[in-house]
Design an enzyme around this catalytic site. Structure first.
Site, short mmCIF file in Angstrom:
data_model
loop_
_atom_site.label_atom_id
_atom_site.label_comp_id
_atom_site.label_asym_id
_atom_site.label_seq_id
_atom_site.Cartn_x
_atom_site.Cartn_y
_atom_site.Cartn_z
N LYS A 204 15.14 34.69 -49.58
CA LYS A 204 15.81 35.40 -48.48
C LYS A 204 16.91 36.32 -48.97
CE LYS A 204 19.33 31.92 -47.64
NZ LYS A 204 20.29 31.40 -46.70
N GLN B 30 20.06 34.41 -30.29
CA GLN B 30 19.80 35.08 -31.57
C GLN B 30 19.14 36.42 -31.32
OE1 GLN B 30 17.20 32.08 -33.39
NE2 GLN B 30 18.66 32.05 -35.08
N ASP C 296 16.62 37.82 -32.68
CA ASP C 296 15.60 37.29 -33.59
C ASP C 296 14.40 38.23 -33.67
OD1 ASP C 296 14.65 35.39 -35.27
OD2 ASP C 296 14.33 33.85 -33.74
N ARG D 27 21.46 24.16 -30.42
CA ARG D 27 21.50 23.32 -31.62
C ARG D 27 22.67 22.35 -31.52
NH1 ARG D 27 20.31 27.94 -36.20
NH2 ARG D 27 18.33 28.62 -35.30
N HIS E 171 11.18 36.13 -41.08
CA HIS E 171 12.15 35.91 -39.99
C HIS E 171 13.33 36.83 -40.28
CE1 HIS E 171 10.63 31.62 -39.43
NE2 HIS E 171 10.31 31.83 -40.69
N HIS F 122 10.28 38.34 -35.75
CA HIS F 122 9.33 37.84 -36.74
C HIS F 122 8.33 38.94 -37.05
CE1 HIS F 122 11.07 34.20 -34.98
NE2 HIS F 122 11.06 33.81 -36.23
N CYS G 260 10.88 30.78 -33.47
CA CYS G 260 9.71 31.10 -34.31
C CYS G 260 8.36 30.63 -33.74
CB CYS G 260 9.87 30.55 -35.72
SG CYS G 260 11.56 30.37 -36.29
#
Ligand code: ZN
Length: 560
Positions: free
Chosen positions: A387, A303, A305, A285, A433, A307, A256
């Site tokens: 979410k 990911q 991912d 992680r 996200h 945004h 992010c």
């Protein structure tokens, strides 16, 4: 089970034994090392206990007294458990000469147990903490009827056959080892080929859906993670910082802030919004070694991912687009059965009540506009916004959490991002996200199990295997190989000096969708003979026709 184990192995101390969603287990501290071979013997003893049909009698005791009772019996784990219970009294259940700490409720008597099976033995740390003693856990399952138990055991057998760790080895897709470190995945050529197909599809479709694609670094200064709040709220999942030229850096747990940085690289106007930044971003992680599980739970993963930066009144439209996009992507991977959850404001949150209400309403509207059924998870939203989670169901009906769409009021504030409105004033954008597949590693694991390793053509590590009948066909085989490779088809050849039946079986084990067998006839006719992995014969054709046939199947991304 605990009663039976105590009878058979009296020196065993009892730790904890709860019911879990798919059965039950008990953790034992025993001088006896349990193996799979012990399970039938324990089952026999359990059957005796069931047959005796002794009633379960509940006793309430003050904590002190219960602790004394278990201490006298040498059951130290029970004493620890009692000390952690907040209530004044605890309950014990007794049947025959066996007594255990239990919240209950229980069946009336042991005879009410109808159908059960002990499944496996595993190691488990006391309290799940690797600093504690390793105990022995026995798993089992119980049903009201023998028929339900039988069905469940068949299901477990199917699960075992589809286990992605086992198929990963058999199909040579990926591995992990202790030299590299736990939870870090090596994608072998065959697995990497599948991933490349997923990534190509992902990239093409993202550009088509109006996203812009980014690449960002794998680490950033620790200060950045302080600004975002990760150091305060996400520390237990992050690795220790490293020092470079006197400054601290952190390997990234999320993408992010990098996307925010790209957003901030220009003055953004309301005309630029919505801005959609996507990245196949690799993050790291910290997960305890005890919870790592094949590809499903790892320490380094990529990911899919993105945004989306937008204005408040664009949320609904953007979420609608993301929903449509997600369902299209999932369907392409053969998932058309899913459950959708909308998570609302938790107790601790940032952002105003009005913003939460508006965003939650936008998510709801988007879902109902698409006619999608969903459940509300009250208070299960992240602290920074509401979410939507989408859980797919695989061929066996198992639920997997993959896609998530999260509205964020927090990061735009913390990292101070703005856009210039039509009135020349600066406003805060909303950030969404979203990840569709979640992590590529985990998604790959799910796909392996979903397809039982028999990927549809477009995803297969190898599209077609060319098998020669004898030495004199090798040259012709290579010509076909070169032709197909140049056409973008993934091919391998088997030119070994072995019987054709054996070669066919080898290709079948690898679940290659098509095989092409080359003998005298094909060489004479300048053709190839094609068969599917299920044994069906497609027939003889020219190599040009074969290439066109395969390319059509690959680009059509059909399920078989
Ligand atoms: Zn994010």
């Amino acid at each position: 089970m605990a009663h039976a184990v105590k009878e058979l192995f009296p020196d065993t101390r009892l730790a904890i034994g709860p019911a879990i969603p798919d059965g039950f287990y008990y953790d034992f501290d025993s001088g006896h090392a349990f193996t799979q071979e012990d399970l039938p013997r324990i089952e026999e003893k359990m059957k005796e206990i069931i047959k005796a049909n002794k009633p379960f009698i509940k006793k309430e005791l003050p904590k002190e007294e219960a602790a004394r009772f278990f201490r006298e019996r040498g059951e130290e784990y029970k004493v620890q458990l009692i000390n952690e219970i907040a209530d004044e009294t605890v309950s014990l259940y007794e049947e025959d000469n066996f007594i255990d700490l239990c919240r209950g409720p229980h069946l009336e008597s042991t005879g009410k147990v109808r159908a059960f099976k002990l499944l496996s033995v595993a190691g488990a740390y006391w309290r799940g903490d690797e600093k504690n003693k390793m105990l022995q856990r026995i798993y089992g399952v119980s049903f009201p009827t023998k028929d339900e138990l039988k069905k469940h055991l068949e299901f477990l057998e199917e699960v075992r056959k589809r286990d992605h760790r086992r198929l990963g080895r058999e199909l040579d897709l990926f591995s992990m080892n202790d030299d590299i470190g736990p939870g870090l995945v090596l994608w072998h050529p065959r697995g990497a080929a599948v991933r490349r197909s997923i990534e190509n599809f992902w990239l093409d479709e993202h550009y088509r859906a109006g996203y812009q694609v980014l690449y960002t670094p794998h680490m950033a200064k620790l200060d950045l993670w302080k600004k975002t709040g990760h150091v305060d709220f996400y520390k237990e999942n992050m690795y220790s910082p490293m020092e470079i030229e006197g400054l601290e850096y952190e390997i990234k747990p999320m993408n992010c802030p990098f996307h925010v940085s790209v957003f901030k690289s220009h003055l953004r106007s309301y005309r630029d919004l919505p801005l959609r930044f996507a990245e196949l971003g690799t993050v790291y992680r910290y997960e305890r070694s005890g919870v790592l599980h094949g590809l499903l739970r790892v320490r380094g993963f990529t990911q899919d991912d993105a945004h989306i930066f937008c204005m408040e009144d664009q949320i609904e439209d953007e979420v609608l687009r993301v929903l449509e996009f997600t369902l299209f992507i999932l369907k392409t991977f053969g998932f058309s059965d899913y459950d959708i959850y909308l998570s609302t404001r938790p107790e601790k949150y940032v952002g105003t009540d009005a913003a939460w209400k508006k965003a939650t309403g936008a998510l709801e509207n988007a879902l109902s506009q698409k006619g999608l059924k969903y459940e509300i998870d009250p208070g299960e939203g992240v602290f920074y916004g509401p979410k939507i989670d989408i859980k797919v169901r695989d061929t066996l009906g198992r639920q997997w959490q993959c896609s998530t769409i999260q509205v964020d009021f927090n990061i735009p504030e913390r990292l101070d991002i703005t856009y210039r409105g039509a009135d020349s004033k600066d406003y805060r954008p909303i950030m969404i996200h979203r990840a569709l597949m979640g992590s590529l590693e985990r998604f790959f694991g799910i796909l392996i199990e979903h397809y039982a390793g028999a990927f549809p053509l477009w995803l297969s590590p190898v599209h077609i295997s060319i098998l020669t009948i004898s030495e004199r066909h090798v040259e012709y085989c290579r010509r076909i190989y070169d032709f197909l490779i140049a056409e973008g088809v993934r091919v391998d050849t088997d030119e070994e000096n072995e019987k054709i039946g054996y070669k066919i079986r080898k290709a079948a084990v690898l679940k290659t969708p098509y095989m092409c067998i080359i003998g005298d006839k094909e060489m004479e006719n300048n053709t190839v003979n094609i068969r599917k992995r299920n044994g069906e014969n497609i027939g003889e054709m020219t190599v040009e026709k074969l290439a066109a046939f395969l390319k059509d199947g690959i680009s059509g991304r059909r399920q078989s």
